[in-house]
Design a protein around this motif. Structure first.
Motif, short mmCIF file in Angstrom:
data_model
loop_
_atom_site.label_atom_id
_atom_site.label_comp_id
_atom_site.label_asym_id
_atom_site.label_seq_id
_atom_site.Cartn_x
_atom_site.Cartn_y
_atom_site.Cartn_z
N ARG A 157 0.85 -1.19 0.00
CA ARG A 157 0.00 0.00 0.00
C ARG A 157 0.88 1.23 0.00
NH1 ARG A 157 -4.13 1.76 4.50
NH2 ARG A 157 -5.34 3.23 3.29
N THR A 216 1.19 4.68 1.05
CA THR A 216 0.60 5.69 1.93
C THR A 216 1.62 6.79 2.18
OG1 THR A 216 1.36 4.64 3.96
CG2 THR A 216 -0.78 3.92 3.10
N ILE A 217 1.14 7.87 2.76
CA ILE A 217 2.01 8.99 3.10
C ILE A 217 3.11 8.52 4.06
CG2 ILE A 217 2.08 11.20 4.35
CD1 ILE A 217 0.73 11.67 1.77
N TRP A 218 2.75 7.70 5.05
CA TRP A 218 3.72 7.27 6.07
C TRP A 218 4.74 6.30 5.49
CZ3 TRP A 218 3.49 10.81 9.35
CH2 TRP A 218 2.27 11.39 9.70
N ARG A 219 4.33 5.45 4.62
CA ARG A 219 5.28 4.52 3.99
C ARG A 219 6.22 5.28 3.05
NH1 ARG A 219 3.07 -1.37 3.52
NH2 ARG A 219 1.64 -1.36 5.26
N ARG A 227 2.91 10.41 -3.86
CA ARG A 227 1.63 9.82 -3.45
C ARG A 227 0.55 10.11 -4.50
NH1 ARG A 227 -2.16 6.89 -2.41
NH2 ARG A 227 -3.61 7.26 -0.75
N ARG A 270 -1.55 7.46 -6.64
CA ARG A 270 -3.00 7.50 -6.47
C ARG A 270 -3.72 7.65 -7.81
NH1 ARG A 270 -6.20 10.99 -1.95
NH2 ARG A 270 -8.03 9.68 -2.00
#
Length: 196
Positions: free
Chosen positions: A113, A115-118, A176, A180
């Motif tokens: 996934r 994501t912003i954190w990854r 991101r 997306r």
């Protein structure tokens, strides 16, 4: 050609880490980084520059692995320096290589996934290790030869710290948005195939 010869050729071909298609995409990403670095950057002083130039290298690492990402970073830095008035100094080539390598090291983690954190976990190590610490020390070594090293290092670190706090957020948000929008999925480059 015998069946054994065909099998050996197929095995050698399947073990290649970089296909012609991968090489073409990597060349395109390296060229894009050169253009972004030279035409779309803001340089308020000799020590700092705001640009989105590392995004193609990070994307190359994420899509094609750490070796391809590192090569895109090195190649784009070398070619870009040849077109600039500064010339090439190999002491400055580590940060672009690190962006590609770390993008590649985290590619299977991001495959689960994006994501912003990854992405932050992927981008922050090369920002801190390469762009802040290494590049600040290299700039101090090159430009502060007559003054005390630590003083020059802290000056570079403080100005570049503000710069890369802003730039890292921009990198994360733009990458991101690219994932997306499913650009890489639509051309069959994402998600990566599982290791065999």
């Amino acid at each position: 050609m015998s069946k054994q010869g065909n099998a050996a050729a197929f095995t050698a071909k399947s073990k290649r880490s970089m296909t012609t298609k991968t090489l073409a995409y990597c060349a395109m990403l390296a060229a894009l980084q050169v253009v972004l670095a030279r035409l779309m950057g803001l340089m308020p002083n000799a020590y700092s520059r705001f640009s989105i130039e590392a995004i193609p290298t990070i994307v190359a690492g994420i899509l094609f692995g750490p070796v391809a990402g590192g090569l895109v970073g090195f190649t784009s830095d070398l070619v870009g320096c040849l077109f600039s008035g500064y010339g090439y100094n190999p002491i400055f080539c580590l940060p672009p290589i690190l962006y590609g390598v770390f993008g590649g090291l985290f590619r299977y983690y991001l495959a689960e996934r994006v994501t912003i954190w990854r992405l932050a976990l992927t981008i922050l190590p090369p920002v801190v290790l390469g762009s802040l610490l290494w590049q600040s020390a290299a700039l101090t070594y090159v430009y502060f030869k007559d003054g005390p090293f630590m003083e020059g290092f802290l000056i570079n670190l403080s100005t570049r710290g503000v710069q890369y706090a802003v730039v890292a957020v921009i990198y994360i948000v733009l990458i991101r948005l690219l994932f997306r929008a499913k650009i890489f999925q639509s051309i069959g480059l994402w998600p990566p195939k599982p290791k065999q």
